[in-house]
Scaffold this motif. Structure first.
Motif, mmCIF file in Angstrom:
data_model
loop_
_atom_site.group_PDB
_atom_site.id
_atom_site.type_symbol
_atom_site.label_atom_id
_atom_site.label_comp_id
_atom_site.label_asym_id
_atom_site.label_seq_id
_atom_site.Cartn_x
_atom_site.Cartn_y
_atom_site.Cartn_z
ATOM 1 N N LYS A 155 0.799 -1.312 0.137
ATOM 2 C CA LYS A 155 0.021 0.072 0.002
ATOM 3 C C LYS A 155 0.775 1.184 0.042
ATOM 4 C CE LYS A 155 -4.359 -1.785 1.672
ATOM 5 N NZ LYS A 155 -5.159 -2.389 2.309
ATOM 6 N N THR B 229 -8.760 2.525 -0.882
ATOM 7 C CA THR B 229 -9.396 2.651 -2.185
ATOM 8 C C THR B 229 -9.763 4.038 -2.733
ATOM 9 O OG1 THR B 229 -10.105 0.384 -2.176
ATOM 10 C CG2 THR B 229 -11.043 1.600 -3.990
ATOM 11 N N ALA B 230 -10.419 4.585 -1.614
ATOM 12 C CA ALA B 230 -10.944 6.022 -1.742
ATOM 13 C C ALA B 230 -9.641 6.653 -1.836
ATOM 14 C CB ALA B 230 -11.942 6.664 -0.469
ATOM 15 N N GLU C 108 -5.412 -2.168 7.013
ATOM 16 C CA GLU C 108 -6.635 -2.979 7.322
ATOM 17 C C GLU C 108 -7.964 -2.068 6.883
ATOM 18 O OE1 GLU C 108 -6.095 -4.488 11.211
ATOM 19 O OE2 GLU C 108 -4.851 -5.870 10.448
ATOM 20 N N ARG C 109 -7.808 -1.028 6.362
ATOM 21 C CA ARG C 109 -8.866 -0.095 5.877
ATOM 22 C C ARG C 109 -8.896 -0.108 4.303
ATOM 23 N NH1 ARG C 109 -6.057 2.661 10.111
ATOM 24 N NH2 ARG C 109 -7.480 3.102 12.169
ATOM 25 N N ASN C 110 -9.479 -1.024 4.046
ATOM 26 C CA ASN C 110 -9.266 -1.179 2.476
ATOM 27 C C ASN C 110 -10.151 -0.309 1.652
ATOM 28 O OD1 ASN C 110 -7.574 -3.151 2.439
ATOM 29 N ND2 ASN C 110 -8.859 -4.667 2.720
ATOM 30 N N LYS C 111 -11.418 0.045 2.208
ATOM 31 C CA LYS C 111 -12.309 1.060 1.692
ATOM 32 C C LYS C 111 -11.636 2.398 1.813
ATOM 33 C CE LYS C 111 -16.556 -1.107 2.315
ATOM 34 N NZ LYS C 111 -17.927 -1.289 3.334
ATOM 35 N N ALA C 112 -10.935 2.955 2.490
ATOM 36 C CA ALA C 112 -10.476 4.180 3.054
ATOM 37 C C ALA C 112 -9.142 4.088 1.708
ATOM 38 C CB ALA C 112 -10.052 4.458 4.261
#
Lengths: 375, 84
Positions: free
Chosen positions: A122, A351-352, A345-349
């Protein structure tokens, strides 16, 4: 190898996207504008980087050797590649792409020492998708500085002081900020060998300094070489400071004053909106985001990374005419490492953030190619 | 707003500098008292990376115990003794 090839492929993809952008916005003729497109990369500082291989005396303006304000390492590498690739623009673009790709590999390896694989992936993704990451594939010294500074950090973290000294010297010859890598190196040295705790054993401390830390003196040697070039070319080792002030209106200013000053430029009526959004809005928002990332990482990040991030932020925002802060923030490597771990571990964040970064990169890349004030 | 931004920048950087200096002292064995000490404790990434360098600061007990057994061979014997 996989990371290197992926990064190289990304640079090629970005070059193709750049060509598409150029054709859409600037292609007025029936023929494809290949030559114009490659010539389009030679703008702002790039003009100097491709002339320095012919010597700092190759360009004189009002009797001044104006190219002395640019550090030589990137141009030296271009000169080597120019023996194989006759077109100097193509040689410069190749150097940038290769340095960026190798830099990604070392950044990934650096992250893996302290963080899980997911954080490393990441971190590399975030730096590659940064709004100004297209500079990694341009004729600018960003990719060279990225590679040399990341190798230096990696060697420091591996406690390979001799290699850190050599890589650091190259970083110091790439950009003025490079010499300051001696501070994170010293912090890691102090922590690893418990220097402060062992002050009562001066023999041991002295031996550690002599056998290990002394290699780090290669970093200031890099700066000394640059000062010598100034002296040899123009008769004064600090000629570049005079030239920066005379031709670029660039002097030093406390970093916090610079942030306040950028706000006054944004709110003033004398600067056009396009310039505000290409140069000054990123120059204000990105350091603020970096501060937030720094604070979030204080507890969980190694002191050497924190030290480098603090120093990098201060050095790159301590200027009187802050036009390129967005580009400078691109090489704030520890910020991306911290962000990569924060978003592990914050995949949505994640991606955003990546999506928003890519969109902004598209905008700034287009602006750069159509001659807006992205520099 | 200009002043506010200057103050934010100043506090962010100088606060971080103080934090890092205290952290370096803490990592050199100068234990700061109580909650301040725990706030400035050493590098404690939630999980050690798979490529840890020799001499790296050991992760805290909880994270070491939760790592898969194949990770243990990377830790030096002295480190294991310390953890035990």
């Amino acid at each position: 190898m996989k990371i290197f090839l992926t990064a190289l492929l990304l640079r090629f993809f970005m070059l193709c996207v750049g060509f598409l952008i150029y054709c859409v916005f600037r292609g007025q003729d029936a023929a494809f504008p290949w030559d114009q497109f490659f010539g389009q990369w030679v703008k702002w500082d790039a003009n100097s980087y491709i002339r320095i291989p012919n010597g700092y005396r190759a360009m004189i303006e009002n009797g001044d050797y104006v190219m002395l304000v640019f550090f030589p390492f990137y141009s030296w590498i271009i000169k080597i590649f120019n023996w194989v690739i006759p077109n100097i623009n193509a040689a410069a673009l190749t150097v940038s792409s290769l340095c960026y790709s190798a830099g990604c590999v070392f950044m990934y390896k650096l992250c893996l020492i302290d963080y899980p694989r997911e954080s490393a992936k990441k971190a590399v993704t975030l730096i590659s998708a940064f709004p100004f990451a297209f500079f990694f594939g341009s004729i600018m010294s960003e990719s060279t500085f990225f590679l040399t500074s990341v190798i230096t950090l990696y060697c420091i973290r591996k406690h390979n002081w001799a290699a850190a000294g050599i890589a650091g010297m190259c970083a110091a010859l790439s950009r003025s900020a490079g010499v300051f890598l001696i501070f994170p190196a010293t912090v890691e040295f102090i922590e690893e060998y418990k220097i402060l705790a062992n002050l009562k054993k001066p023999k041991r401390v002295f031996s550690d300094i002599l056998k290990k830390w002394s290699f780090l003196l290669l970093l200031p040697l890099g700066t000394c070489i640059y000062l010598y070039i100034n002296y040899k070319t123009a008769g004064s080792p600090f000629e570049f400071l005079r030239l920066e002030e005379k031709y670029w209106s660039q002097t030093t200013r406390p970093f916090f004053k610079t942030i306040g000053y950028i706000w006054t430029v944004i709110t003033s009526s004398s600067t056009n909106v396009s310039t505000k959004f290409t140069a000054f809005v990123p120059g204000l928002t990105l350091p603020l985001i970096m501060y937030a990332v720094l604070i979030c990482g204080l507890k969980k990040t190694r002191s050497m990374h924190l030290t480098w991030l603090i120093i990098y932020l201060v050095v790159n925002t301590s200027m009187s005419w802050p036009l390129s802060i967005g580009r400078y923030m691109l090489c704030a490597v520890p910020a991306f490492i911290i962000a990569g771990d924060l978003l592990r571990e914050r995949n949505k964040a994640f991606t955003a953030v990546t999506f928003a970064s890519c969109v902004l990169m598209g905008i700034y890349y287009t602006a750069y190619l159509i001659d807006k004030q992205v520099m | 707003m200009e002043i506010l931004l200057e103050v934010i920048s100043f506090i962010a950087i100088f606060g971080s500098v103080v934090f890092v200096i205290l952290k370096i002292f803490q990592n050199n064995g100068f234990n700061l008292p109580g909650p301040i000490g725990s706030a400035f404790s050493g590098f404690t990434a939630g999980e050690a990376g798979p490529d840890g360098a020799p001499g790296e600061t050991a992760p805290d007990n909880a994270s070491v115990l939760s790592t898969p057994p194949d990770r243990f061979y990377r830790l030096r014997p002295t480190r294991l003794k310390t953890i035990a």
